[in-house]
Design a protein around this motif. Structure first.
Motif, PDB file in Angstrom:
ATOM      1  N   ILE A   3     -16.786   2.119 -14.257  1.00 40.46           N
ATOM      2  CA  ILE A   3     -15.347   1.857 -14.360  1.00 40.46           C
ATOM      3  C   ILE A   3     -14.584   3.164 -14.156  1.00 40.46           C
ATOM      4  O   ILE A   3     -14.994   4.219 -14.617  1.00 40.46           O
ATOM      5  CB  ILE A   3     -15.002   1.253 -15.738  1.00 40.46           C
ATOM      6  N   CYS A   4     -13.451   3.071 -13.487  1.00 42.16           N
ATOM      7  CA  CYS A   4     -12.597   4.235 -13.234  1.00 42.16           C
ATOM      8  C   CYS A   4     -12.146   4.845 -14.565  1.00 42.16           C
ATOM      9  O   CYS A   4     -11.551   4.147 -15.393  1.00 42.16           O
ATOM     10  CB  CYS A   4     -11.386   3.807 -12.407  1.00 42.16           C
ATOM     11  N   PRO A   5     -12.401   6.136 -14.774  1.00 43.86           N
ATOM     12  CA  PRO A   5     -11.997   6.775 -16.029  1.00 43.86           C
ATOM     13  C   PRO A   5     -10.481   6.987 -16.140  1.00 43.86           C
ATOM     14  O   PRO A   5      -9.969   7.252 -17.214  1.00 43.86           O
ATOM     15  CB  PRO A   5     -12.733   8.117 -15.997  1.00 43.86           C
ATOM     16  N   LEU A   6      -9.775   6.866 -15.034  1.00 49.92           N
ATOM     17  CA  LEU A   6      -8.335   7.112 -15.038  1.00 49.92           C
ATOM     18  C   LEU A   6      -7.524   5.879 -15.428  1.00 49.92           C
ATOM     19  O   LEU A   6      -6.566   5.976 -16.183  1.00 49.92           O
ATOM     20  CB  LEU A   6      -7.888   7.622 -13.670  1.00 49.92           C
ATOM     21  N   CYS A   7      -7.901   4.722 -14.882  1.00 47.51           N
ATOM     22  CA  CYS A   7      -7.112   3.509 -15.159  1.00 47.51           C
ATOM     23  C   CYS A   7      -7.864   2.487 -16.010  1.00 47.51           C
ATOM     24  O   CYS A   7      -7.254   1.564 -16.538  1.00 47.51           O
ATOM     25  CB  CYS A   7      -6.666   2.852 -13.851  1.00 47.51           C
ATOM     26  N   GLN A   8      -9.172   2.652 -16.113  1.00 45.91           N
ATOM     27  CA  GLN A   8     -10.011   1.732 -16.881  1.00 45.91           C
ATOM     28  C   GLN A   8      -9.942   0.295 -16.368  1.00 45.91           C
ATOM     29  O   GLN A   8     -10.221  -0.639 -17.110  1.00 45.91           O
ATOM     30  CB  GLN A   8      -9.635   1.763 -18.375  1.00 45.91           C
ATOM     31  N   GLN A   9      -9.563   0.114 -15.103  1.00 43.53           N
ATOM     32  CA  GLN A   9      -9.404  -1.242 -14.582  1.00 43.53           C
ATOM     33  C   GLN A   9     -10.234  -1.522 -13.341  1.00 43.53           C
ATOM     34  O   GLN A   9     -10.611  -2.663 -13.109  1.00 43.53           O
ATOM     35  CB  GLN A   9      -7.933  -1.517 -14.266  1.00 43.53           C
ATOM     36  N   GLY A  10     -10.479  -0.546 -12.534  1.00 45.78           N
ATOM     37  CA  GLY A  10     -11.208  -0.770 -11.291  1.00 45.78           C
ATOM     38  C   GLY A  10     -12.536  -0.048 -11.291  1.00 45.78           C
ATOM     39  O   GLY A  10     -12.821   0.765 -12.173  1.00 45.78           O
ATOM     40  N   GLU A  11     -13.328  -0.340 -10.299  1.00 48.58           N
ATOM     41  CA  GLU A  11     -14.595   0.343 -10.132  1.00 48.58           C
ATOM     42  C   GLU A  11     -14.331   1.732  -9.561  1.00 48.58           C
ATOM     43  O   GLU A  11     -13.497   1.902  -8.673  1.00 48.58           O
ATOM     44  CB  GLU A  11     -15.485  -0.457  -9.186  1.00 48.58           C
ATOM     45  N   GLU A  12     -15.019   2.736 -10.054  1.00 47.16           N
ATOM     46  CA  GLU A  12     -14.816   4.113  -9.596  1.00 47.16           C
ATOM     47  C   GLU A  12     -15.483   4.313  -8.233  1.00 47.16           C
ATOM     48  O   GLU A  12     -16.607   4.774  -8.119  1.00 47.16           O
ATOM     49  CB  GLU A  12     -15.370   5.118 -10.612  1.00 47.16           C
ATOM     50  N   THR A  13     -14.761   3.933  -7.190  1.00 46.32           N
ATOM     51  CA  THR A  13     -15.230   4.105  -5.820  1.00 46.32           C
ATOM     52  C   THR A  13     -14.238   4.987  -5.077  1.00 46.32           C
ATOM     53  O   THR A  13     -13.096   5.167  -5.520  1.00 46.32           O
ATOM     54  CB  THR A  13     -15.330   2.747  -5.092  1.00 46.32           C
ATOM     55  N   SER A  14     -14.645   5.490  -3.942  1.00 47.34           N
ATOM     56  CA  SER A  14     -13.726   6.311  -3.155  1.00 47.34           C
ATOM     57  C   SER A  14     -12.528   5.482  -2.700  1.00 47.34           C
ATOM     58  O   SER A  14     -11.399   5.975  -2.680  1.00 47.34           O
ATOM     59  CB  SER A  14     -14.441   6.939  -1.964  1.00 47.34           C
ATOM     60  N   GLU A  15     -12.741   4.221  -2.347  1.00 43.91           N
ATOM     61  CA  GLU A  15     -11.642   3.354  -1.930  1.00 43.91           C
ATOM     62  C   GLU A  15     -10.637   3.152  -3.067  1.00 43.91           C
ATOM     63  O   GLU A  15      -9.424   3.214  -2.855  1.00 43.91           O
ATOM     64  CB  GLU A  15     -12.173   2.001  -1.460  1.00 43.91           C
ATOM     65  N   HIS A  16     -11.143   2.936  -4.271  1.00 45.36           N
ATOM     66  CA  HIS A  16     -10.257   2.735  -5.424  1.00 45.36           C
ATOM     67  C   HIS A  16      -9.450   3.999  -5.712  1.00 45.36           C
ATOM     68  O   HIS A  16      -8.230   3.938  -5.884  1.00 45.36           O
ATOM     69  CB  HIS A  16     -11.086   2.343  -6.655  1.00 45.36           C
ATOM     70  N   ILE A  17     -10.122   5.139  -5.777  1.00 39.09           N
ATOM     71  CA  ILE A  17      -9.452   6.402  -6.094  1.00 39.09           C
ATOM     72  C   ILE A  17      -8.416   6.750  -5.030  1.00 39.09           C
ATOM     73  O   ILE A  17      -7.269   7.063  -5.338  1.00 39.09           O
ATOM     74  CB  ILE A  17     -10.481   7.554  -6.228  1.00 39.09           C
ATOM     75  N   LEU A  18      -8.799   6.679  -3.790  1.00 36.32           N
ATOM     76  CA  LEU A  18      -7.894   7.076  -2.709  1.00 36.32           C
ATOM     77  C   LEU A  18      -6.766   6.078  -2.482  1.00 36.32           C
ATOM     78  O   LEU A  18      -5.641   6.476  -2.210  1.00 36.32           O
ATOM     79  CB  LEU A  18      -8.684   7.262  -1.409  1.00 36.32           C
ATOM     80  N   GLY A  19      -7.036   4.798  -2.664  1.00 32.94           N
ATOM     81  CA  GLY A  19      -6.038   3.819  -2.268  1.00 32.94           C
ATOM     82  C   GLY A  19      -5.419   2.943  -3.323  1.00 32.94           C
ATOM     83  O   GLY A  19      -4.316   2.436  -3.117  1.00 32.94           O
ATOM     84  N   GLN A  20      -6.075   2.740  -4.479  1.00 33.12           N
ATOM     85  CA  GLN A  20      -5.618   1.681  -5.368  1.00 33.12           C
ATOM     86  C   GLN A  20      -5.407   2.044  -6.824  1.00 33.12           C
ATOM     87  O   GLN A  20      -4.680   1.332  -7.518  1.00 33.12           O
ATOM     88  CB  GLN A  20      -6.619   0.523  -5.304  1.00 33.12           C
ATOM     89  N   CYS A  21      -6.020   3.068  -7.334  1.00 36.95           N
ATOM     90  CA  CYS A  21      -5.942   3.381  -8.766  1.00 36.95           C
ATOM     91  C   CYS A  21      -4.484   3.542  -9.199  1.00 36.95           C
ATOM     92  O   CYS A  21      -3.767   4.415  -8.707  1.00 36.95           O
ATOM     93  CB  CYS A  21      -6.728   4.643  -9.079  1.00 36.95           C
ATOM     94  N   GLY A  22      -4.074   2.702 -10.127  1.00 35.91           N
ATOM     95  CA  GLY A  22      -2.694   2.737 -10.603  1.00 35.91           C
ATOM     96  C   GLY A  22      -2.321   4.037 -11.288  1.00 35.91           C
ATOM     97  O   GLY A  22      -1.170   4.463 -11.254  1.00 35.91           O
ATOM     98  N   ALA A  23      -3.299   4.685 -11.896  1.00 37.21           N
ATOM     99  CA  ALA A  23      -3.034   5.954 -12.580  1.00 37.21           C
ATOM    100  C   ALA A  23      -2.697   7.072 -11.601  1.00 37.21           C
ATOM    101  O   ALA A  23      -2.150   8.099 -12.004  1.00 37.21           O
ATOM    102  CB  ALA A  23      -4.244   6.351 -13.428  1.00 37.21           C
ATOM    103  N   LEU A  24      -2.997   6.869 -10.340  1.00 36.65           N
ATOM    104  CA  LEU A  24      -2.762   7.900  -9.319  1.00 36.65           C
ATOM    105  C   LEU A  24      -1.612   7.557  -8.380  1.00 36.65           C
ATOM    106  O   LEU A  24      -1.411   8.231  -7.369  1.00 36.65           O
ATOM    107  CB  LEU A  24      -4.048   8.130  -8.510  1.00 36.65           C
ATOM    108  N   ASN A  25      -0.831   6.540  -8.694  1.00 36.17           N
ATOM    109  CA  ASN A  25       0.254   6.119  -7.811  1.00 36.17           C
ATOM    110  C   ASN A  25       1.231   7.248  -7.495  1.00 36.17           C
ATOM    111  O   ASN A  25       1.615   7.448  -6.348  1.00 36.17           O
ATOM    112  CB  ASN A  25       1.014   4.930  -8.392  1.00 36.17           C
ATOM    113  N   GLU A  26       1.658   7.984  -8.499  1.00 36.33           N
ATOM    114  CA  GLU A  26       2.636   9.062  -8.274  1.00 36.33           C
ATOM    115  C   GLU A  26       2.043  10.172  -7.412  1.00 36.33           C
ATOM    116  O   GLU A  26       2.714  10.696  -6.516  1.00 36.33           O
ATOM    117  CB  GLU A  26       3.157   9.617  -9.596  1.00 36.33           C
ATOM    118  N   LEU A  27       0.794  10.541  -7.680  1.00 31.90           N
ATOM    119  CA  LEU A  27       0.137  11.559  -6.854  1.00 31.90           C
ATOM    120  C   LEU A  27      -0.041  11.063  -5.428  1.00 31.90           C
ATOM    121  O   LEU A  27       0.146  11.811  -4.463  1.00 31.90           O
ATOM    122  CB  LEU A  27      -1.247  11.909  -7.418  1.00 31.90           C
ATOM    123  N   ARG A  28      -0.405   9.809  -5.282  1.00 30.48           N
ATOM    124  CA  ARG A  28      -0.588   9.229  -3.955  1.00 30.48           C
ATOM    125  C   ARG A  28       0.730   9.260  -3.186  1.00 30.48           C
ATOM    126  O   ARG A  28       0.763   9.619  -2.014  1.00 30.48           O
ATOM    127  CB  ARG A  28      -1.112   7.789  -4.101  1.00 30.48           C
TER     128      ARG A  28
END
Length: 67
Positions: A2-27
């Motif tokens: 599980i993604c340590p940042l949002c606790q909602q998605g699988e910790e994959t490169s696709e999730h981190i780069l494109g979908q993790c809600g915790a990284l929306n502002e950085l994205r």
């Protein structure tokens, strides 16, 4: 795992780069969009590197410190 940042998605490169809600502002800061969709072929390499440095993901610490 599980993604340590949002606790909602699988910790994959696709999730981190494109979908993790915790990284929306950085994205948005690095790519001008809150969500990205694969393929990520149009992203600038420098923007990807800057984004990953700003993410503070433990799994990437070794690679970022090596530079």
């Amino acid at each position: 795992p599980i993604c340590p940042l949002c606790q909602q998605g699988e910790e994959t490169s696709e999730h981190i780069l494109g979908q993790c809600g915790a990284l929306n502002e950085l994205r948005f800061k690095h790519f001008g969009s809150y969500q990205l969709h694969p393929p990520f072929t149009s992203l600038r390499k420098g923007a990807i590197i800057s984004f990953l440095r700003d993410c503070n993901i433990d799994a990437l610490a070794f690679f970022i410190e090596a530079e």
